[in-house]
Write a protein that holds these residues in place. Structure first.
Motif, PDB file in Angstrom:
ATOM      1  N   MET A 207       0.857  -1.186   0.000  1.00 19.82           N
ATOM      2  CA  MET A 207       0.000   0.000   0.000  1.00 19.82           C
ATOM      3  C   MET A 207       0.894   1.237   0.000  1.00 19.82           C
ATOM      4  SD  MET A 207      -2.974  -1.253   2.666  1.00 19.82           S
ATOM      5  CE  MET A 207      -1.840  -2.067   3.790  1.00 19.82           C
ATOM      6  N   SER A 208       0.595   2.177  -0.876  1.00 21.41           N
ATOM      7  CA  SER A 208       1.475   3.344  -0.997  1.00 21.41           C
ATOM      8  C   SER A 208       0.779   4.679  -0.735  1.00 21.41           C
ATOM      9  CB  SER A 208       2.104   3.383  -2.390  1.00 21.41           C
ATOM     10  OG  SER A 208       1.098   3.440  -3.391  1.00 21.41           O
ATOM     11  N   GLY A 209      -0.542   4.662  -0.580  1.00 17.65           N
ATOM     12  CA  GLY A 209      -1.216   5.928  -0.322  1.00 17.65           C
ATOM     13  C   GLY A 209      -2.723   5.799  -0.381  1.00 17.65           C
ATOM     14  N   CYS A 210      -3.395   6.935  -0.159  1.00 16.02           N
ATOM     15  CA  CYS A 210      -4.855   6.977  -0.209  1.00 16.02           C
ATOM     16  C   CYS A 210      -5.293   7.869  -1.370  1.00 16.02           C
ATOM     17  CB  CYS A 210      -5.419   7.525   1.096  1.00 16.02           C
ATOM     18  SG  CYS A 210      -4.996   6.531   2.543  1.00 16.02           S
ATOM     19  N   VAL A 211      -6.401   7.522  -1.980  1.00 18.93           N
ATOM     20  CA  VAL A 211      -6.890   8.220  -3.162  1.00 18.93           C
ATOM     21  C   VAL A 211      -8.037   9.157  -2.773  1.00 18.93           C
ATOM     22  CG1 VAL A 211      -7.871   7.979  -5.473  1.00 18.93           C
ATOM     23  CG2 VAL A 211      -6.255   6.260  -4.605  1.00 18.93           C
ATOM     24  N   LEU A 212      -7.891  10.410  -3.152  1.00 19.38           N
ATOM     25  CA  LEU A 212      -8.911  11.410  -2.854  1.00 19.38           C
ATOM     26  C   LEU A 212     -10.063  11.310  -3.839  1.00 19.38           C
ATOM     27  CD1 LEU A 212      -6.490  14.432  -2.256  1.00 19.38           C
ATOM     28  CD2 LEU A 212      -7.591  13.008  -0.520  1.00 19.38           C
ATOM     29  N   PRO A 213     -11.197  11.936  -3.488  1.00 17.17           N
ATOM     30  CA  PRO A 213     -12.360  11.913  -4.408  1.00 17.17           C
ATOM     31  C   PRO A 213     -12.053  12.489  -5.782  1.00 17.17           C
ATOM     32  CG  PRO A 213     -13.043  12.577  -2.218  1.00 17.17           C
ATOM     33  CD  PRO A 213     -11.556  12.533  -2.195  1.00 17.17           C
TER      34      PRO A 213
END
Length: 249
Positions: A207-213
């Protein structure tokens, strides 16, 4: 009277030329059982000398097997063996076409759990190889790369135990996502709408990050403020958590 004397002499002469064994007399070529285990024979030579020989072994059922010979009875093969020093023994082995444990016939193959076996000559169960849960076969002593880059080894050890183990992936092995799609090393993709994944060397998915809307990405363990909202990307206990909340004034 003379005939009777001749007869007596004839009997005495025959007795003198017979074999003597444990207090019994036997004529030339006569055979008898000894201890229910051997077939003995009286042999008288032309010069009058005699000897007794073991000419065969007897199975528990009384079947005679000649010395240095073999005989198949049912699923078993009996052999009457003679050593260099003259000792004779009866040996029992499974016959060439004997069944293997479980009733498997000679030449049959079958699978137990993840391992394949074959019934060989003499009722011998032979380990052939391993079978994965997707049906891929790996021969004993060999390794095979499976879809996704995992290398699996199949092996029988000297003590008879067998195993099928993953021995890692190649450095350039692909990663496989939760939908079964493959990704090359360095490739990134979105999983579960809000989490960015990346394929690392040796097929490791990270896992490398979170995705914004709006499609943007924020790093793990960071907070991003956009307008009136705060976006949080947190890693806790090996699980990635993404949430948003109104910005504090």
């Amino acid at each position: 009277m003379h005939w009777l004397s001749v007869g007596v002499l004839a009997v005495l002469a025959s007795s003198a030329l017979g074999c003597r064994y444990k207090g019994n007399s036997y004529v030339n070529n006569e055979t008898w059982e000894e201890k229910g285990a051997f077939r003995m024979k009286c042999i008288i030579e032309s010069n009058g000398s005699w000897r007794t020989d073991v000419v065969g072994c007897l199975t528990p059922d009384g079947v005679e097997v000649p010395v240095k010979g073999k005989k198949s009875i049912g699923e078993h093969e009996w052999s009457c063996e003679q050593t260099a020093d003259g000792h004779i023994t009866l040996k029992q082995e499974l016959g060439k076409n004997a069944d293997c444990p479980g009733g498997h016939k000679r030449g049959d193959t079958w699978t137990e759990k993840s391992f394949e076996f074959r019934c060989d000559e003499g009722g011998q169960q032979k380990f052939v190889g391993c079978v994965t849960n997707t049906g891929v076969k790996i021969a004993n002593g060999q390794s095979k790369e499976l879809p996704g880059g995992m290398v699996v080894e199949c092996k029988m050890f000297p003590n008879g135990t067998v195993s099928m183990n993953g021995v890692g992936k190649k450095a350039d092995a692909n990663c496989v996502d939760t939908e079964g799609k493959q990704h090359r090393v360095g490739e990134k993709w979105v999983q579960g709408k809000h989490f960015q994944m990346e394929c690392k060397p040796h097929g490791e998915t990270k896992m490398s990050g979170c995705v914004l809307p709006d499609g943007g990405v924020i790093a793990i363990d960071s907070v991003l403020t956009k307008g009136t909202m705060e976006y949080h990307c947190e890693m806790k206990g090996g699980a990635l958590k993404f949430y948003s909340k109104p910005k504090n004034n």
